[in-house]
Motif scaffolding. Sequence first.
Motif, mmCIF file in Angstrom:
data_model
loop_
_atom_site.group_PDB
_atom_site.id
_atom_site.type_symbol
_atom_site.label_atom_id
_atom_site.label_comp_id
_atom_site.label_asym_id
_atom_site.label_seq_id
_atom_site.Cartn_x
_atom_site.Cartn_y
_atom_site.Cartn_z
ATOM 1 N N PHE A 1 0.845 -1.206 0.000
ATOM 2 C CA PHE A 1 0.000 0.000 0.000
ATOM 3 C C PHE A 1 0.879 1.254 0.000
ATOM 4 C CE2 PHE A 1 -2.448 3.384 1.878
ATOM 5 C CZ PHE A 1 -3.734 3.191 1.424
ATOM 6 N N ARG A 2 1.896 1.247 0.856
ATOM 7 C CA ARG A 2 2.785 2.414 0.987
ATOM 8 C C ARG A 2 3.530 2.669 -0.323
ATOM 9 N NH1 ARG A 2 7.436 3.345 3.172
ATOM 10 N NH2 ARG A 2 7.939 1.168 3.442
ATOM 11 N N GLN A 3 4.033 1.582 -0.917
ATOM 12 C CA GLN A 3 4.803 1.728 -2.163
ATOM 13 C C GLN A 3 3.928 2.238 -3.302
ATOM 14 O OE1 GLN A 3 6.810 -1.904 -3.073
ATOM 15 N NE2 GLN A 3 8.398 -1.605 -1.517
ATOM 16 N N LEU A 4 2.737 1.680 -3.435
ATOM 17 C CA LEU A 4 1.866 2.073 -4.553
ATOM 18 C C LEU A 4 1.385 3.515 -4.404
ATOM 19 C CD1 LEU A 4 -0.193 -1.213 -4.998
ATOM 20 C CD2 LEU A 4 1.329 -0.201 -6.681
ATOM 21 N N THR A 5 0.960 3.888 -3.210
ATOM 22 C CA THR A 5 0.496 5.275 -3.017
ATOM 23 C C THR A 5 1.666 6.245 -3.156
ATOM 24 O OG1 THR A 5 0.637 4.905 -0.633
ATOM 25 C CG2 THR A 5 -1.536 4.756 -1.620
ATOM 26 N N GLY A 6 2.850 5.786 -2.767
ATOM 27 C CA GLY A 6 4.045 6.623 -2.948
ATOM 28 C C GLY A 6 4.378 6.811 -4.414
ATOM 29 N N ALA A 7 4.017 5.830 -5.232
ATOM 30 C CA ALA A 7 4.297 5.897 -6.672
ATOM 31 C C ALA A 7 3.198 6.638 -7.442
ATOM 32 C CB ALA A 7 4.459 4.483 -7.227
ATOM 33 N N GLY A 8 2.230 7.194 -6.753
ATOM 34 C CA GLY A 8 1.201 7.999 -7.426
ATOM 35 C C GLY A 8 -0.151 7.329 -7.565
ATOM 36 N N PHE A 9 -0.256 6.087 -7.125
ATOM 37 C CA PHE A 9 -1.556 5.407 -7.183
ATOM 38 C C PHE A 9 -2.471 5.981 -6.092
ATOM 39 C CE2 PHE A 9 0.868 2.466 -9.626
ATOM 40 C CZ PHE A 9 -0.026 1.736 -10.378
ATOM 41 N N ARG A 10 -3.758 6.010 -6.396
ATOM 42 C CA ARG A 10 -4.741 6.391 -5.384
ATOM 43 C C ARG A 10 -5.428 5.125 -4.913
ATOM 44 N NH1 ARG A 10 -6.482 11.803 -5.532
ATOM 45 N NH2 ARG A 10 -5.447 12.965 -7.182
ATOM 46 N N ALA A 11 -5.622 5.025 -3.623
ATOM 47 C CA ALA A 11 -6.279 3.837 -3.063
ATOM 48 C C ALA A 11 -7.723 4.167 -2.745
ATOM 49 C CB ALA A 11 -5.552 3.378 -1.816
ATOM 50 N N ALA A 12 -8.615 3.301 -3.188
ATOM 51 C CA ALA A 12 -10.040 3.502 -2.912
ATOM 52 C C ALA A 12 -10.636 2.196 -2.418
ATOM 53 C CB ALA A 12 -10.760 3.961 -4.168
ATOM 54 N N ALA A 13 -11.484 2.310 -1.414
ATOM 55 C CA ALA A 13 -12.187 1.124 -0.904
ATOM 56 C C ALA A 13 -13.407 0.886 -1.779
ATOM 57 C CB ALA A 13 -12.600 1.359 0.535
ATOM 58 N N LEU A 14 -13.511 -0.316 -2.322
ATOM 59 C CA LEU A 14 -14.666 -0.630 -3.170
ATOM 60 C C LEU A 14 -15.837 -1.059 -2.305
ATOM 61 C CD1 LEU A 14 -12.918 -2.665 -6.011
ATOM 62 C CD2 LEU A 14 -13.770 -0.330 -6.138
ATOM 63 N N SER A 15 -17.010 -0.599 -2.685
ATOM 64 C CA SER A 15 -18.189 -0.945 -1.898
ATOM 65 C C SER A 15 -18.691 -2.350 -2.220
ATOM 66 C CB SER A 15 -19.297 0.069 -2.169
ATOM 67 O OG SER A 15 -19.617 0.049 -3.538
ATOM 68 N N VAL B 1 -10.597 -3.099 5.289
ATOM 69 C CA VAL B 1 -11.251 -2.908 3.991
ATOM 70 C C VAL B 1 -11.134 -4.188 3.167
ATOM 71 C CG1 VAL B 1 -11.204 -1.601 1.838
ATOM 72 C CG2 VAL B 1 -10.797 -0.444 3.999
ATOM 73 N N GLU B 2 -12.255 -4.700 2.710
ATOM 74 C CA GLU B 2 -12.239 -5.990 2.009
ATOM 75 C C GLU B 2 -11.581 -5.902 0.637
ATOM 76 O OE1 GLU B 2 -15.768 -8.269 1.842
ATOM 77 O OE2 GLU B 2 -16.107 -8.187 3.987
ATOM 78 N N GLN B 3 -11.937 -4.867 -0.140
ATOM 79 C CA GLN B 3 -11.377 -4.717 -1.483
ATOM 80 C C GLN B 3 -10.817 -3.313 -1.639
ATOM 81 O OE1 GLN B 3 -14.625 -5.712 -4.176
ATOM 82 N NE2 GLN B 3 -13.644 -7.659 -4.576
ATOM 83 N N THR B 4 -9.525 -3.227 -1.890
ATOM 84 C CA THR B 4 -8.904 -1.927 -2.121
ATOM 85 C C THR B 4 -8.466 -1.856 -3.572
ATOM 86 O OG1 THR B 4 -8.077 -1.994 0.150
ATOM 87 C CG2 THR B 4 -7.129 -0.330 -1.307
ATOM 88 N N LEU B 5 -8.886 -0.808 -4.255
ATOM 89 C CA LEU B 5 -8.529 -0.633 -5.668
ATOM 90 C C LEU B 5 -7.455 0.444 -5.762
ATOM 91 C CD1 LEU B 5 -9.302 -1.255 -8.700
ATOM 92 C CD2 LEU B 5 -10.756 0.764 -8.559
ATOM 93 N N PHE B 6 -6.407 0.151 -6.529
ATOM 94 C CA PHE B 6 -5.336 1.124 -6.720
ATOM 95 C C PHE B 6 -5.448 1.701 -8.128
ATOM 96 C CE2 PHE B 6 -3.886 -1.475 -3.255
ATOM 97 C CZ PHE B 6 -3.324 -0.549 -2.396
ATOM 98 N N ILE B 7 -5.707 3.007 -8.197
ATOM 99 C CA ILE B 7 -5.924 3.689 -9.476
ATOM 100 C C ILE B 7 -4.657 4.464 -9.825
ATOM 101 C CG2 ILE B 7 -7.386 5.337 -10.699
ATOM 102 C CD1 ILE B 7 -9.462 4.856 -8.390
ATOM 103 N N PRO B 8 -4.121 4.263 -11.018
ATOM 104 C CA PRO B 8 -2.916 5.008 -11.406
ATOM 105 C C PRO B 8 -3.184 6.503 -11.487
ATOM 106 C CG PRO B 8 -3.313 3.182 -12.900
ATOM 107 C CD PRO B 8 -4.532 3.332 -12.070
ATOM 108 N N HIS B 9 -2.115 7.273 -11.512
ATOM 109 C CA HIS B 9 -2.199 8.728 -11.606
ATOM 110 C C HIS B 9 -2.967 9.126 -12.870
ATOM 111 C CE1 HIS B 9 -0.807 12.616 -10.285
ATOM 112 N NE2 HIS B 9 -0.606 12.934 -11.542
ATOM 113 N N LEU B 10 -3.822 10.135 -12.747
ATOM 114 C CA LEU B 10 -4.643 10.549 -13.893
ATOM 115 C C LEU B 10 -4.040 11.762 -14.591
ATOM 116 C CD1 LEU B 10 -8.166 10.306 -12.194
ATOM 117 C CD2 LEU B 10 -7.157 8.666 -13.747
ATOM 118 N N GLN B 11 -4.346 11.860 -15.874
ATOM 119 C CA GLN B 11 -3.906 13.029 -16.652
ATOM 120 C C GLN B 11 -4.965 13.398 -17.673
ATOM 121 O OE1 GLN B 11 -0.348 11.829 -18.707
ATOM 122 N NE2 GLN B 11 -1.466 10.599 -20.201
ATOM 123 N N GLY B 12 -4.928 14.633 -18.135
ATOM 124 C CA GLY B 12 -5.879 15.079 -19.149
ATOM 125 C C GLY B 12 -5.558 14.470 -20.502
ATOM 126 N N GLY B 13 -6.579 14.270 -21.300
ATOM 127 C CA GLY B 13 -6.354 13.613 -22.607
ATOM 128 C C GLY B 13 -6.838 14.438 -23.762
#
Lengths: 194, 94
Positions: free
Chosen positions: B52-66, B82-94
């Motif tokens: 968790f620490r490494q991924l969030t440090g690398a720019g991922f956002r952690a979200a608890a899935l319902s 938290v049963e399911q944690t989703l790691f979302i990569p850093h977002l950018q405009g497209g």
Amino acid sequence: MPVVRRILGALRNGALGSRRRTSPEQRGVELLLANLTPQQRRQYKRDRHFDVIGGQSGTRYRLWHCFQQNIEELDGNGRRRWVWCFHPRETLVLGDVLLAQKMALELFEREAIRIAHGYSNFGANAGPHSRIARDDFERTVRKSWYRRLARRLRSSFRAIRPEADFYRVTRVCIVAAAFSGLLTRVVQGSTIFH
Amino acid sequence: MSFMQSPQTFEKNRDRAASTKRVHIVMDRFGDSRHEFDVTDAQAVALAEERFRQLTGAGFRAAALSGDGSPGKMLGKFDKEVEQTLFIPHLQGG
């Protein structure tokens, strides 16, 4: 009995199901579908898009099955106000992109819109109505069994179509034979009456 | 027939097993990578926290899935409940 126990255990743990080989795109769509509400899931399978309510503003967004310029911001009447585009920096499959966009709009909407690029309309070749987007949806989203059956039947019919002339000739022959038989009987009947 | 469990026992065992199982889902180009761990295993929890620490440090956002499609919640720090944690990569405009 140990054999039966092992089989039952495998069935219970879903071991047979997990052996199904799926492509990354299909895995992405499965993850997306698992995290949509039943209403969003139905909408997505039927219309290639689903609606999300922004977590901070309450604005309604429509997310289309498409890589670029796929987020419509809708007004109170359901009309398009803007088209937004933002996506994960890493290369991801489309199901993951849509899920990331959904989570972003629900959980940190303002930040997501701040980094997004805005457009007044969809791109001509890159939007959700493009051929690429339609084909990708057909390929990755699993249809219900009756739609798959209908598709198989349609493709089978297309496959035998070159021989359609044969069927047409056969049909004409059958009709001609029936008609001649009927005519013969009528003629015979009229002969008998005279 | 001792291997046959009643539906109630089966549900109870499954719930018990499910209640201690957690999963980290990391979005990647292969669809996703899943890292399961058991909250009763201290070593596995420590590894999950490090992940968790490494991924969030690398720019991922952690979200608890319902789990039912309703909005989850953002996670600022590791939560083993938290049963399911989703790691979302850093977002950018497209």
